[in-house]
Design a protein around this motif. Structure first.
Motif, PDB file in Angstrom:
ATOM      1  N   MET A  75       8.150  -2.867   9.181  1.00 40.42           N
ATOM      2  CA  MET A  75       8.699  -4.147   8.745  1.00 40.42           C
ATOM      3  C   MET A  75       7.815  -5.299   9.196  1.00 40.42           C
ATOM      4  SD  MET A  75      12.853  -3.717   9.097  1.00 40.42           S
ATOM      5  CE  MET A  75      12.908  -2.824  10.649  1.00 40.42           C
ATOM      6  N   LYS A  76       7.238  -5.189  10.351  1.00 39.05           N
ATOM      7  CA  LYS A  76       6.320  -6.222  10.833  1.00 39.05           C
ATOM      8  C   LYS A  76       5.087  -6.303   9.950  1.00 39.05           C
ATOM      9  CE  LYS A  76       3.888  -7.594  15.031  1.00 39.05           C
ATOM     10  NZ  LYS A  76       4.604  -8.855  15.232  1.00 39.05           N
ATOM     11  N   LEU A  77       4.533  -5.140   9.569  1.00 46.55           N
ATOM     12  CA  LEU A  77       3.360  -5.123   8.692  1.00 46.55           C
ATOM     13  C   LEU A  77       3.694  -5.687   7.321  1.00 46.55           C
ATOM     14  CD1 LEU A  77       1.939  -1.603   9.634  1.00 46.55           C
ATOM     15  CD2 LEU A  77       0.888  -3.814  10.144  1.00 46.55           C
ATOM     16  N   CYS A  78       4.892  -5.426   6.829  1.00 46.18           N
ATOM     17  CA  CYS A  78       5.291  -5.978   5.533  1.00 46.18           C
ATOM     18  C   CYS A  78       5.338  -7.498   5.571  1.00 46.18           C
ATOM     19  CB  CYS A  78       6.651  -5.420   5.124  1.00 46.18           C
ATOM     20  SG  CYS A  78       6.647  -3.663   4.708  1.00 46.18           S
ATOM     21  N   LEU A  79       5.884  -8.061   6.640  1.00 48.28           N
ATOM     22  CA  LEU A  79       5.908  -9.514   6.759  1.00 48.28           C
ATOM     23  C   LEU A  79       4.506 -10.086   6.887  1.00 48.28           C
ATOM     24  CD1 LEU A  79       8.963 -10.208   9.101  1.00 48.28           C
ATOM     25  CD2 LEU A  79       8.824 -10.418   6.629  1.00 48.28           C
TER      26      LEU A  79
END
Length: 803
Positions: free
Chosen positions: A662-666
């Motif tokens: 989720m961090k990489l997606c943001l």
């Protein structure tokens, strides 16, 4: 001489029978002062015949000494009974530090004991029979023209098997200071003997002890009152273990502890009472003791409705504008909407009818009046009483307090069942969340989009929304990260972040949490631990939904730009080559974005549909079928545990990978939105590479036999099928796994050639490589070998990357 003998049999000595007890006690006191013992080492009768009685034959002396020992036992048993039944402390006890304490003959302070007093009453009954036997012997001697010693022996021979064991029992009670349930344990063990007369006597003593226990049980299970002034009952107040109570209270929120201080019934339920194992008789099972504890606590709640449970309606509610009562809850106001139950006029008779109390009392009286303690009947009666209490508590919590409505509200807000509300909230707060949160005003800043979302999506008919409030929990190191922080790191920093993803959050806003206001009697069901589990799931779901929204918004923004560029290209085809080139360069980015959205969408669908909805249906069926409060609590705990486990929140490796994904997606969304003004190809490529590794690692873990073969996630195979419906993840995960394995083998070879790894370990690692091949467990095996060999030879430890 015979009259002297009869007096000695009742404990009165003289010239014919001497009492050696005072000399024995003085010697015992000297030994205790000198450190030679505790003063209780010498046992046995202390009555002796005078040595100057020369007219007695040896056989007569032996028979008389055997008889006068009964007098000694009688005297000691009578002393114990008199001291234990002494009620002088009622008038003289003024010492607060040690109330109701009396002193023994040795000068030691000893607490009073209701159970000892009951046993003393039983001993008094036995001694009265003994005195009657002595009186009968005296009458026989007076009526006999030629009285003989055999008349005395014949009249008292049965007491020779009763009084000595009773004396030993009394000495053990006094020396070990046995009280309460421990005393019942001792008597229960002594009942198992081969002498019928002695067994009957001890059973009578046990019966007297059980009378006290049944009186305490009646007070606890009929009236909810704990009558235990000497801490002898196996149900005990929590104040008796203040250390444990203090440590446990640290885990409760401050608001909840304030409610406990105001509400005695609530405090009694959560932290008021516990089962004392020290005083629990061994023949009463722990399960039965817990049923007694629950029944008493339930009766306390039913007989003492909380005065703070009055839910008053709003004043002039019809004049309030739409959503005004919700605004009141946002700004810290109090109040409750209409249609909620009002407990202000509820009486005890309504919650616990008098007929039910009489029924409980009758069952306990029947057990109390029984001549023997029947374990099976006792457990059956306790089970019936527990059922009665649980049913009425269920009626109070489920029916009167509308438990199912509150469960639905928690599902709507904590489990994001009201998706339109949270979609609107995230859209309203999207620009705010692009900036780092200010610790002093972050919560107030979020109130504005929260209120706007409520006005747009929540109707006045939702009477539970006023109980929901938004909070920003502790920040720690997480509050420093924001969109700006996530865009600037270089490739090496991103690599280190990928390895330590568990230490990083999405950004500072991931500490958003909800709180739910719960009134009496729902605090019995929604404990702080239960609400913390809901909060944990909510924080996970809101991060997931926020990530999904960012992926969708980024796609919408770029598509809007692309449509504008295409319109310009159609108008001016000669100068549209740059636009077409830009569209061609951006296609790989949209492919990566689609992979991210595909994973996040399927994960969200799996959690919301396969986990939450399915478990909710199971819980609803239990709520409809069950009429037992404890069963309902158990079903709800299973429901929460299933939510946590099937969402992988209790698996550290999976939750860390999901957080990093989720961090990489943001990071990706925020990077491609600035791609036109500040393109950073290397950063996006690194994010793409990290995402591929994380997503394939997630798939590899989820498809492992440890998860798919367990009952942890019954719908896990459906989730894996959705992810890998076209076998996309299969070759990718195998390729990445083989690449990492080859890198590990290369590192082992380098260590071996450089002399950093012992030759034996190097040969063993190559052997494991040949035996295990593609198996994922060989990496763990080699790692264990490397660490073991280095610790054995005393070399320096390997670096973190190699280990």
């Amino acid at each position: 001489m015979l009259h002297e003998l009869l007096l000695a049999l009742l404990g009165f000595t003289g010239d014919f029978v001497l009492d050696a007890s005072p000399a024995r006690r003085r010697a015992a006191t000297r030994d205790a002062a000198a450190g030679g013992g505790d003063g209780d080492g010498e046992v046995g009768p202390a009555f002796r015949l005078a040595p100057d009685l020369t007219f007695l034959q040896p056989s007569e002396r032996s028979a008389i000494e055997r008889l006068i020992s009964l007098g000694f036992y009688y005297k000691e048993l009578n002393r114990f009974a008199t001291e234990s039944r002494d009620l002088s402390w009622i008038q003289s006890s003024v010492d607060v530090s040690s109330p109701h304490a009396d002193k023994t003959q040795k000068g030691k302070v000893r607490k009073g004991s209701v159970y000892r007093r009951a046993i003393a009453n039983g001993i008094t009954e036995i001694l009265s029979v003994y005195r009657s036997a002595v009186l009968q012997v005296e009458q026989n001697l007076l009526s006999d023209p030629l009285p003989i010693l055999a008349t005395v022996t014949h009249g008292l021979n049965k007491f020779e098997v009763l009084l000595p064991p009773l004396y030993e029992l009394v000495m053990e009670i006094e020396q070990k200071d046995i009280r309460g349930g421990q005393l019942l344990n001792l008597l229960h063990k002594r009942c198992h003997c081969g002498v019928p007369e002695l067994q009957s006597c001890i059973q009578r003593l046990l019966w007297h002890g059980h009378q006290v226990m049944f009186n305490q049980l009646t007070s606890w299970m009929v009236y909810g009152i704990l009558q235990d002034q000497y801490s002898e009952f196996f149900i005990r107040r929590q104040d008796d273990r203040d250390g444990e109570n203090d440590s446990s209270q640290r885990d409760f929120p401050d608001k909840f502890m304030q409610k406990l201080a105001k509400d005695t019934s609530l405090a009694g339920w959560h932290t008021g009472f516990h089962v004392s194992l020290d005083m629990l008789p061994e023949y009463i099972h722990m399960r039965v003791a817990e049923s007694i504890l629950f029944a008493g606590k339930a009766i306390r709640v039913l007989r003492n409705p909380s005065p703070g449970a009055t839910l008053q309606e709003h004043v002039n509610q019809g004049q309030n504008p739409k959503g005004s009562h919700r605004m009141q809850s946002f700004t810290g106001g109090s109040g409750a909407p209409k249609d909620l139950p009002n407990f202000s006029n509820i009486s005890t008779e309504e919650l616990l009818p008098l007929a039910e109390s009489d029924k409980i009392d009758a069952m306990l009286k029947e057990l109390k009046h029984s001549s023997e303690f029947h374990k099976r009947l006792f457990e059956s009666a306790v089970g019936s009483i527990r059922t009665i209490a649980a049913n009425h508590l269920w009626q109070l919590v489920v029916v009167r307090a509308d438990l199912n409505g509150h469960l639905k509200a928690l599902k709507d807000y904590f489990l994001l069942a009201k998706g339109d509300f949270f979609q609107c909230f995230l859209e309203e707060s999207r620009q705010l969340m692009r900036l780092p949160p200010r610790q002093s005003t972050a919560e107030a800043d979020l109130m504005i989009p929260f209120q706007l979302a409520a006005l747009k999506t929540i109707g006045d008919e939702d009477k539970y929304f006023t109980r929901v409030s938004l909070r920003m929990l502790s920040y720690g190191m997480k509050s420093s990260t924001s969109q700006k922080d996530l865009q600037k790191p270089n490739a090496s920093e991103l690599s280190s972040q990928g390895k330590a993803a568990s230490e990083l959050a999405l950004d500072g806003w991931d500490s958003i949490a909800l709180e739910y206001s719960v009134d009496w009697p729902l605090q019995l069901f929604f404990t702080p631990d239960v609400l913390s589990k809901y909060r944990k799931v909510f924080q996970y779901l809101i991060r997931l939904k926020r990530t999904q929204m960012e992926l969708e918004k980024s796609w919408a923004a770029v598509m809007h730009k692309d449509h504008a560029d295409f319109s310009d290209y159609c108008k001016d085809r000669k100068n549209g080559s740059a636009t077409q080139l830009r569209r061609q360069r951006s296609k790989p980015l949209w492919r990566v974005r689609e992979h991210m959205a595909f994973l996040i969408r399927n994960l969200q669908f799996y959690i919301q549909v396969d986990v939450i909805e399915s478990q909710w249906n199971v819980l609803q069926s239990h709520v409809q079928d069950s009429h037992d409060f404890t069963e309902l609590v158990s079903f709800h705990q299973e429901y929460l545990s299933a939510l946590v486990s099937q969402s992988f929140l209790d698996i550290g490796s999976v939750s860390r990978i999901l957080d990093s994904i989720m961090k990489l997606c943001l990071q990706f969304c925020w990077s491609i939105e600035q791609y036109e003004t500040r393109p950073n190809i290397s950063e996006i490529d690194h994010i793409t590479e990290e995402f591929n590794k994380k997503s394939n690692s997630l798939y590899t873990i989820l498809r492992s036999s440890r998860l798919t073969g367990s009952q942890r996630a019954p719908f896990l195979r459906q989730f894996l099928m959705r992810l890998n419906f076209n076998s996309f993840f299969e070759p990718c995960s195998q390729y990445i796994f083989h690449l990492e394995c080859r890198q590990t083998e290369t590192q082992v070879q380098i260590l071996s050639n450089g002399g950093l790894l012992p030759p034996l370990a190097a040969r063993l690692s190559r052997t494991l490589w040949g035996l295990l091949g593609d198996s994922g467990s060989w990496c763990l095996a080699i790692g264990a070998v490397l660490m073991q060999t280095h610790s054995t030879v005393g070399r320096r430890p390997l670096s973190n990357g190699i280990s």
